[in-house]
Design an enzyme around this catalytic site. Structure first.
Site, mmCIF file in Angstrom:
data_model
loop_
_atom_site.group_PDB
_atom_site.id
_atom_site.type_symbol
_atom_site.label_atom_id
_atom_site.label_comp_id
_atom_site.label_asym_id
_atom_site.label_seq_id
_atom_site.Cartn_x
_atom_site.Cartn_y
_atom_site.Cartn_z
ATOM 1 N N CYS A 35 0.816 -1.213 0.000
ATOM 2 C CA CYS A 35 0.000 0.000 0.000
ATOM 3 C C CYS A 35 0.850 1.262 0.000
ATOM 4 C CB CYS A 35 -0.910 0.040 1.217
ATOM 5 S SG CYS A 35 -2.158 -1.231 1.174
ATOM 6 N N CYS A 105 -2.790 9.849 5.755
ATOM 7 C CA CYS A 105 -1.688 9.576 6.682
ATOM 8 C C CYS A 105 -2.150 9.744 8.128
ATOM 9 C CB CYS A 105 -0.514 10.510 6.409
ATOM 10 S SG CYS A 105 0.233 10.243 4.802
#
Lengths: 278, 394
Positions: A35, A105
């Site tokens: 990923c 994030c």
């Protein structure tokens, strides 16, 4: 170039609490190499249940490292109930904001924290219970729905920015739009959306295809002096390469469609399309 | 603003410094000689003469005739013009042969042809092997009676890998199929002589060879059926409407002249610097891998993967030392997936996310190479310390 705040740059260049705690009370592992980002969070509690130490190891870009670093700073001194309330927005705000394309994030930080708390409490990770919507990045519908609600998302693009869902092959974009509409309108329809057939991540798909090739398909081809190799999986498109006697066999196209594709549809997923590598 | 003299610039496949000699010849056309080359008066006519002169210089570098040179606004426009022209010239042919590793200018165009043209197309995207090379037998098999055009890049922007264009163009010609090559990265770095080749269309871009941005060229072989992409005035003999970007065209002409002079240095001194950097980094940093064929490669490009770390993080640490380079990682591409070129080559995810492309030019020095070789190992080691996948003894 990304416009990172000074705070992001500071935490990226001089991260706090890097490492792994020995014998931690809680461990959260999220993301993967495939990923493009991953985070391992460990924490230690005192007898009152307050986090006395937290450490991280992160594979990822500047904002992933900064989000992890600031997260450890935030949770040290909190008890678990307080820590459980930390949202991705809190993490992003503490950094003075993140570029919108990088919000995922901060979501990763929050998910690692959640996973670590669940690990301590001996519970399952709540968000992983959902059904995988985005196969490329292994994002579940529950994660998408929560991101829509908590961050007031109003477009599929925003969903991708926050969860990465839809940022790979793009096949799930229609589905994300359905979920978005249903969630925004406080839909009773969500249930119906969720009850579709199980989806697999690309990694799971590759593994299953390889298994099927090895166990079911290769033995048959080898009997005739042929062989097959998996070249690529792109969404539902499976690219294979025929080897040995198969390459010169006039019936190889029939073999591919009538035998290989049929078998793979039966054993792995009924929407697969098999192509020969050219 | 960061001053260029403080920067260690190793991102020349992204764009290059405008050569001072190029800027010098451009300035008069931005200041005094603003006439329109299409005008009847002498004030415009003298500008037309400058454009004609530039056209000759571009043609000389490519081994082409000046009439075969069409000025465009960029490499992307040149690519689109070539491909759409072929499709419109042969409306019954609905097949294109290209590769999996093309620049987005060709890749995204080919992938969206059905939407763009309203017709169904077949696109064969040729695979590459682990070195980034094509299988010519597969290529030959892909050529079909309904193939309108082949579009294959001359050299790859990410890895520098060079494709056998001479042979591929010959094979297409033998089947009566038009051949286009995106030579944006190749022009000025390796010798090209179109007189000896069966190439029908070739794209180049000014800013990749120390010319200005905003100017490109499409070479169209004489006699090739052609349909313009930008329709308007009679500029470029009706092949590309729009008033000429005179200053940039003049600059590009000078840049082509310089490229011919500098090509020997590019293939000797620059290549030696590249090799020193590459071998140095591979030797001093464990778990680093070269991406792309070792020898069939542009002299200025090196693409190295540092396993278990992420490219954007590496680049931002390099940026602290004013070192400029690029990465094939997801985070730098603006998408969420790593480079399609590295994925097509089968580079594993452990390595694709941590790839760095160094691309040099004649302006790089040995001191800069030494500086980068000194700074890279601690950057990679520092990030690996932080990576959950890194095992010190691995």
């Amino acid at each position: 170039m990304w416009e990172y705040t000074n705070k992001v740059q500071q935490h990226f260049l001089h991260p706090k609490n890097v490492g792994e705690i020995e014998n931690p009370d809680g461990t959260g592992d999220v993301g993967s190499l495939a990923c493009g980002d991953a985070l391992k969070l460990t924490f230690k509690l005192d007898e009152k249940g307050v986090i006395t130490d937290a450490k991280f190891k992160t594979f990822g870009c500047a904002s992933a490292i900064a989000s992890s670093s600031v997260l450890t700073e935030m949770i040290i001194g909190m008890n678990l109930d307080e820590a459980a309330k930390v949202t991705n927005e809190d993490i992003a705000n503490r950094l003075g904001g993140l570029p919108k394309e990088k919000m995922h994030c901060s979501v990763m930080g929050r998910e690692a924290l959640e996973a670590a708390i669940a690990n301590y409490r001996g519970l399952k990770i709540p968000m992983a219970e959902g059904e995988v919507v985005c196969e490329c990045f292994g994002v579940t519908d529950l994660e998408v729905i929560r991101a829509i609600k908590e961050s007031s998302l109003r477009s599929v693009e925003e969903i991708t920015n926050f969860t990465k869902a839809g940022g790979g092959c793009g096949k799930c974009i229609d589905r994300l739009r359905e979920i978005l509409v249903a969630t925004v309108h406080q839909g009773a329809d969500i249930k119906k959306v969720v009850e579709k057939p199980k989806r697999m991540t690309t990694l799971q798909k590759i593994k299953k295809i390889e298994e099927a090739l090895e166990r079911e398909i290769r033995p048959g081809l080898r009997k005739d002096g042929g062989d097959i190799e998996l070249v690529d999986v792109d969404g539902d498109f499976v690219t294979v390469s025929l080897r040995g006697a198969c390459t010169s066999c006039a019936k190889s196209q029939t073999t591919l469609k009538e035998y290989v594709e049929k078998k793979l549809r039966e054993l792995v997923l009924d929407s697969l399309i098999v192509e020969e590598s050219k | 603003m960061m001053r260029p003299e403080n920067v260690v610039y190793m991102d020349n496949n992204a764009t290059t410094r405008v050569a001072p000699e190029v800027l010098e010849v451009m300035l008069p056309y931005l200041q005094d000689y603003y006439g329109n080359p299409s005008s009847m008066h002498r004030f415009g006519g003298q500008v037309e003469a400058a454009v004609t002169e530039a056209r000759k210089k571009v043609a000389t570098l490519l081994g082409a005739d000046p009439e075969e040179i069409v000025f465009t606004s960029c490499g992307t426009e040149s690519d689109s013009t070539a491909i759409f022209s072929a499709l419109q010239s042969f409306p019954d042919k609905r097949h294109i042969v290209t590769t999996r590793v093309e620049h987005p200018a060709v890749k995204n165009l080919c992938e969206n042809l059905d939407t763009l043209t309203g017709h169904k197309h077949r696109v064969t995207r040729l695979m590459v092997d682990a070195d980034g090379m094509l299988d010519l037998q597969k290529y030959e098999e892909a050529l079909a009676d309904d193939t309108a055009i082949v579009s294959v890049m001359w050299a790859n922007n990410e890895t520098g890998v060079i494709f056998p264009i001479e042979e591929m163009a010959r094979m297409a010609r033998a089947r009566g199929i038009l051949f286009h090559t995106d030579a944006v990265q190749a022009v000025g770095k390796i010798p090209i002589n179109l007189k000896e080749l069966d190439v029908d269309f070739l794209s180049l871009s000014g800013h990749k060879l120390h010319g200005p941005k905003g100017v490109g060229v499409l070479y169209v072989r004489r006699g090739t059926p052609f349909v313009p992409f930008l329709v308007g005035g009679h500029q470029e003999k009706g092949r590309r409407g729009g008033t000429e970007n005179v200053a940039s065209i003049v600059g590009l002409g000078r840049a082509c002249e310089l490229a011919a002079v500098n090509m020997a240095e590019e293939n000797s001194r620059v290549k030696a610097l590249r090799d020193k950097l590459e071998q140095g980094l591979l030797a001093s940093i464990p778990h680093s891998i070269l991406n792309g064929h070792k020898t069939d490669r542009l002299p200025n490009t090196s693409n190295i993967s540092f396993e278990y770390v992420e490219g954007e993080a590496i680049l931002l640490h390099m940026d602290q030392y004013n070192i400029c380079a690029s990465s094939g990682s997801a985070c730098t591409s603006g998408s969420l997936e790593p480079s399609h070129v590295l994925r097509a080559m089968g580079v594993p995810f452990t390595a694709a996310h941590g790839s760095i492309r160094y691309s040099l030019s004649i302006y790089n020095t040995e001191e800069e190479i030494d500086f980068v070789m000194e700074k890279m190992p601690p950057i990679i080691a520092g990030l690996r310390q932080m990576s959950p996948f890194w095992k010190a003894d691995a």
